[in-house]
Motif scaffolding. Structure first.
Motif, PDB file in Angstrom:
ATOM      1  N   SER A 220      44.962  64.622  36.750  1.00 38.76           N
ATOM      2  CA  SER A 220      46.254  63.969  36.703  1.00 38.76           C
ATOM      3  C   SER A 220      47.266  64.368  35.639  1.00 38.76           C
ATOM      4  O   SER A 220      48.254  63.853  35.603  1.00 38.76           O
ATOM      5  CB  SER A 220      45.896  62.523  36.561  1.00 38.76           C
ATOM      6  OG  SER A 220      45.452  62.194  35.447  1.00 38.76           O
ATOM      7  N   SER A 222      49.159  66.729  35.281  1.00 39.92           N
ATOM      8  CA  SER A 222      50.434  67.355  35.433  1.00 39.92           C
ATOM      9  C   SER A 222      51.035  66.985  37.089  1.00 39.92           C
ATOM     10  O   SER A 222      50.402  66.769  37.882  1.00 39.92           O
ATOM     11  CB  SER A 222      50.444  68.807  35.567  1.00 39.92           C
ATOM     12  OG  SER A 222      51.323  69.280  36.407  1.00 39.92           O
ATOM     13  N   GLY A 223      52.042  66.138  36.624  1.00 40.11           N
ATOM     14  CA  GLY A 223      52.976  65.604  37.990  1.00 40.11           C
ATOM     15  C   GLY A 223      53.219  66.753  38.930  1.00 40.11           C
ATOM     16  O   GLY A 223      53.059  66.470  39.922  1.00 40.11           O
ATOM     17  N   GLU A 224      53.464  67.860  38.244  1.00 35.85           N
ATOM     18  CA  GLU A 224      53.824  68.903  39.256  1.00 35.85           C
ATOM     19  C   GLU A 224      52.514  69.310  40.048  1.00 35.85           C
ATOM     20  O   GLU A 224      52.714  69.412  41.160  1.00 35.85           O
ATOM     21  CB  GLU A 224      54.270  70.235  38.466  1.00 35.85           C
ATOM     22  CG  GLU A 224      55.218  71.154  39.000  1.00 35.85           C
ATOM     23  CD  GLU A 224      55.377  72.360  37.878  1.00 35.85           C
ATOM     24  OE1 GLU A 224      55.343  73.477  38.507  1.00 35.85           O
ATOM     25  OE2 GLU A 224      55.587  72.073  36.792  1.00 35.85           O
ATOM     26  N   ARG A 227      52.237  66.894  42.539  1.00 38.42           N
ATOM     27  CA  ARG A 227      53.043  66.951  43.777  1.00 38.42           C
ATOM     28  C   ARG A 227      52.864  68.212  44.718  1.00 38.42           C
ATOM     29  O   ARG A 227      52.880  68.147  45.873  1.00 38.42           O
ATOM     30  CB  ARG A 227      54.647  66.719  43.365  1.00 38.42           C
ATOM     31  CG  ARG A 227      55.055  65.459  42.959  1.00 38.42           C
ATOM     32  CD  ARG A 227      56.263  65.390  42.731  1.00 38.42           C
ATOM     33  NE  ARG A 227      56.503  66.414  41.316  1.00 38.42           N
ATOM     34  CZ  ARG A 227      56.508  66.055  40.228  1.00 38.42           C
ATOM     35  NH1 ARG A 227      56.254  64.611  39.930  1.00 38.42           N
ATOM     36  NH2 ARG A 227      56.926  67.009  39.242  1.00 38.42           N
ATOM     37  N   LEU A 384      52.033  59.371  46.952  1.00 40.45           N
ATOM     38  CA  LEU A 384      52.913  59.693  45.856  1.00 40.45           C
ATOM     39  C   LEU A 384      53.727  58.640  45.113  1.00 40.45           C
ATOM     40  O   LEU A 384      53.928  58.349  43.777  1.00 40.45           O
ATOM     41  CB  LEU A 384      53.811  60.962  45.886  1.00 40.45           C
ATOM     42  CG  LEU A 384      53.145  62.360  46.413  1.00 40.45           C
ATOM     43  CD1 LEU A 384      54.178  63.342  46.800  1.00 40.45           C
ATOM     44  CD2 LEU A 384      52.107  62.615  45.217  1.00 40.45           C
ATOM     45  N   TRP A 387      51.571  56.289  42.714  1.00 34.50           N
ATOM     46  CA  TRP A 387      50.531  57.311  42.372  1.00 34.50           C
ATOM     47  C   TRP A 387      50.110  56.363  40.868  1.00 34.50           C
ATOM     48  O   TRP A 387      48.805  56.387  40.608  1.00 34.50           O
ATOM     49  CB  TRP A 387      51.419  58.542  41.973  1.00 34.50           C
ATOM     50  CG  TRP A 387      50.442  59.327  41.101  1.00 34.50           C
ATOM     51  CD1 TRP A 387      50.598  60.131  39.893  1.00 34.50           C
ATOM     52  CD2 TRP A 387      49.092  59.861  41.473  1.00 34.50           C
ATOM     53  NE1 TRP A 387      49.649  60.740  39.516  1.00 34.50           N
ATOM     54  CE2 TRP A 387      48.664  60.746  40.478  1.00 34.50           C
ATOM     55  CE3 TRP A 387      48.254  59.644  42.478  1.00 34.50           C
ATOM     56  CZ2 TRP A 387      47.424  61.326  40.431  1.00 34.50           C
ATOM     57  CZ3 TRP A 387      46.987  60.442  42.555  1.00 34.50           C
ATOM     58  CH2 TRP A 387      46.483  61.258  41.622  1.00 34.50           C
ATOM     59  N   GLU A 388      51.097  55.950  40.193  1.00 35.57           N
ATOM     60  CA  GLU A 388      50.638  55.164  38.960  1.00 35.57           C
ATOM     61  C   GLU A 388      49.589  54.221  39.248  1.00 35.57           C
ATOM     62  O   GLU A 388      48.557  53.802  38.557  1.00 35.57           O
ATOM     63  CB  GLU A 388      51.920  54.679  38.075  1.00 35.57           C
ATOM     64  CG  GLU A 388      52.660  55.841  37.613  1.00 35.57           C
ATOM     65  CD  GLU A 388      51.904  56.803  36.756  1.00 35.57           C
ATOM     66  OE1 GLU A 388      51.103  56.257  35.897  1.00 35.57           O
ATOM     67  OE2 GLU A 388      52.097  57.829  36.743  1.00 35.57           O
TER      68      GLU A 388
END
Ligand code: NA7
Length: 688
Positions: A220, A222-224, A227, A384, A387-388
């Motif tokens: 988790s 990296s958000g990139e 996604r 997405l 996600w949090e």
């Protein structure tokens, strides 16, 4: 960069050069050979150092030009790069010297771009013709008395040094590597396989599939990355998980920091220099301030100790060593031994394609429906967006999954309410029945018994033949052995081509050339699949000779069962960290979530050491003893205590001390322990 080419299982291997090191400039790439000499087999050897010198001189005399030589620290192997060899002459010289080809050769890189996996001194032109042991650098690690090097001015090879060396490039190793590189530490991973992936590299058997909801399983950080990667199935199959881990390695550009095909043989801590000396099986030496073992829980396959294992004339394979090229079982008479998570996945996947399936079951387990499905674009948008929230649920759960226990006791509700809840959980995908159940499921035998009876009834309803159903009914507490997730497993036993052999009623006598002999009856087979598990928890670590500051090996330290502090550090083994080690909650957890927690804690601890100018850390014996006692107490208080016959207690590996190796209080409680230690300035850790 020199890479091995040619045939494995040969003693002399021609190499090609994709970036020729300076020392080999004069030799064309095809004119080089890597010669691996087994010094222990040399005739009348006066000592490994002299034998090596003698061999190198003999090679030189034939016109072969030994340019670089490397000795393994245990002095049992000499590896040299030879320019312009006449291969047949080379082999003849070796034979004359009584040196046999080693039984196997591990593919390796010899001189990577950044300075050399194997560093050595290249002889100056005037000594190259008749190299002496000290000048060729072959004495690395050899006692002076053996090499005759005492008092010489020889330059010794200096092993390459790293801030941290990580063993293993599975999810733990990749996650740790990404974190340490981000912290600015010069870090290297040594991996025995030819690619990243760990368990997902090795376990390629049909039906291998992750049991965590895929989108919660990955990293988790990296958000990139989150996604970028789109999981196709709610519970991804092995090829997708392996592809994901390869993507992680590429996304963070980790590959240049990983050396593949390099199994680690030993590591010992040099307290004076505050560093680990690490030796690969090939004899390569490295040093590192910190050693991180990311060797995995389920790494070393466990084969049964049946007589006649080698007599079988059909094909056989362990699930954890499934060939990359596949193992075609179609139309064959196949026996599967073992009905844990791997066995269940194989059995339900191959049943329809084999001619006849014989399932050899020792202990029936509770399997709950996985209810796998594909993930649509809309599903993914929802994931997405939330996600949090998903991460927060995983953080707060017992096992790092999206499922969280119902805070109520299973005894605080009516029988109807309890049954309704069980049914609702059973209809949900994944581990909901385990980890979203009543909060005291794992601690209260009465609540657990109700869950067991609910599941036993489901088995009776699904399996048509009552005698077969009876054999499939478990009698241990639910969750006291790892619960497999299934997709149509019980229906396999309604198929006319399937037979269940209960090994408690008819134990295996031996493997014959034609099949499996159980209590006088031979089951004829074309193929045997061993789904018999792993030397779990400690197996991978104790196979490497890891020697701490007191001269004790880790295997000896754990002789009576694993002893750790938080499952992360070991007393007497300074600067050694274990990701997902024994007595760590990560053992019974959604891997991505718990591994990241381990990795964060280790990185934070290393940051603390750097900030305070400490160079050594290890837990005190008392801190370690307290953690061991706590782990034991938690297991004793839970339903685990009434079923010790599982890998949770090391019971599946003959001769192993039986002690719990998972932390049964769960990931959330574990995280709180780790957090408390870090926030209080690491009480229990000795830092200097
Ligand atoms: P497991 O869960 O250890 O299961 C191994 C299975 O093999 C289990 O059913 C064992 O029966 C059986 N086994 C082991 N040795 C023998 C012998 N000698 N004879 C017959 N049967 C035997 O390993 P898996 O690979 O299925 O799963 C490992 C983990 O992977 C799992 O926990 C998940 O985390 C994913 P037993 O129960 O010991 O009687």
């Amino acid at each position: 960069m020199l890479r091995q080419q040619g045939i494995p299982h040969a003693g002399v291997i021609p190499v090609a050069s994709s970036r020729t090191p300076e020392a080999l400039d004069t030799a064309g790439a095809s004119d080089c050979a890597i010669v691996d000499l087994d010094l222990t087999s040399a005739d009348a050897a006066p000592g490994p150092g002299r034998t090596a010198t003698k061999l190198l001189s003999a090679l030189s005399a034939t016109g072969c030009d030994p340019r670089q030589a490397f000795a393994s620290r245990d002095s049992r192997h000499l590896t040299c790069v030879v320019a312009s060899p006449d291969m047949s002459q080379l082999l003849a010289v070796l034979a004359e010297q009584g040196v046999t080809a080693p039984a196997s050769w591990t593919c390796q890189e010899l001189a990577p771009d950044d300075g050399g996996l194997l560093q050595s001194f290249t002889p100056a032109p005037d000594t190259a013709g008749a190299p002496q042991a000290p000048d060729t650098g072959i004495n690395a690690g050899m006692p002076a008395s053996e090499t005759g090097a005492a008092g010489s001015t020889a330059r010794q090879p200096v092993p390459e040094h790293f801030d941290a060396v990580i063993i293993g490039a599975g999810m733990s190793g990749l996650s740790m590597l990404e974190r340490l590189l981000r912290s600015g530490l010069r870090t290297l991973v040594l991996e025995s396989a030819s690619d990243v992936g760990g368990v997902w590299f090795w376990n390629r058997y049909p039906g291998a599939r992750v049991d965590s909801e895929s989108y919660t399983y990955g990293l988790s950080v990296s958000g990139e990355l989150v996604r970028d990667w789109r999981w196709q199935e709610l519970f991804a199959a092995q090829p997708e998980v392996l592809a994901y881990l390869q993507h992680v390695a590429d996304h963070f550009q980790l590959r240049p920091h990983i050396r593949f095909g390099v199994p680690v043989a030993s590591a010992h801590f040099d307290a004076a220099a505050s560093r680990w000396h690490i030796e690969a099986e090939s004899g390569e030496l490295l040093t590192a301030t910190y050693l991180v073992a990311a060797t995995g829980t389920l790494t070393v396959p466990q084969w049964p100790d049946y007589p006649g294992l080698g007599d079988f004339r059909g094909q056989s394979c362990h699930t954890a060593r499934w060939p990359e090229s596949g193992f075609d079982l179609r139309g064959k008479r196949v026996g599967v031994i073992g009905t844990g998570a791997s066995g269940v996945q194989v059995i339900q996947t191959i049943a329809a394609e084999v001619q006849q399936l014989t399932v050899f079951q020792r202990t029936p387990t509770y399997c709950i429906p996985q209810r796998n499905q594909t993930l649509s674009a809309a599903d993914y948008r929802g994931i997405l967006e939330d996600w949090e929230g998903i991460l927060a649920s995983c953080r707060n759960s017992y096992g790092g999954f999206i499922h969280c226990f119902d805070p109520r006791s299973g005894l605080a509700v009516s029988e109807q309410e309890r049954e309704r809840k069980f049914e609702e959980l059973w209809q949900r995908p994944g581990f909901a029945f385990w980890f979203a159940n009543f909060g005291d499921l794992m601690m209260n035998h009465e609540v657990n018994n109700h869950a067991c009876e609910f599941l036993r009834q489901k088995i009776r309803e699904r399996v048509h033949n009552p005698d077969v159903a009876r054999k499939l009914l478990p009698d241990h507490p639910f969750g006291s052995k790892r619960v497999p997730l299934e997709n149509g497993y019980y229906e396999v036993f309604n198929r006319p081509n399937t037979r269940l052999v209960d090994l408690r009623e008819t134990p295996v006598e031996c493997i014959t050339d034609r099949g499996v002999l159980c209590s006088g009856e031979e089951h004829p087979l074309d193929a045997i699949v061993y789904a018999t598990g792993f030397d779990a928890g400690t197996g991978a670590l104790t196979r490497i000779r890891i020697e701490g500051s007191r001269g004790t090996s880790l295997a000896d330290h754990w002789h009576q069962g694993p002893r750790t502090f938080l499952g992360l550090l070991v007393s007497g083994f300074p600067n050694l960290f274990i990701v997902n080690g024994p007595q760590n909650a990560a053992r019974l957890c959604n891997a991505g979530r718990c591994i990241e927690q381990n990795v964060d804690w280790i990185a934070r601890c290393l940051g603390f050491l750097a900030d305070h100018h400490y160079t050594q850390v290890e837990p005190s014996m008392i801190a370690e003893a307290n953690w061991v006692a706590h782990v034991d107490d938690v297991a004793e208080a839970s339903v685990l205590a009434s079923m010790r016959d599982s890998w949770f207690f090391g019971a599946n590996t003959p001769g192993k001390a039986q002690q719990v190796n998972i932390y049964a209080a769960g990931a959330r409680e574990y995280r709180q322990h780790c957090e408390a230690v870090a926030s209080a300035g690491y009480p229990g850790l000795l830092m200097s």
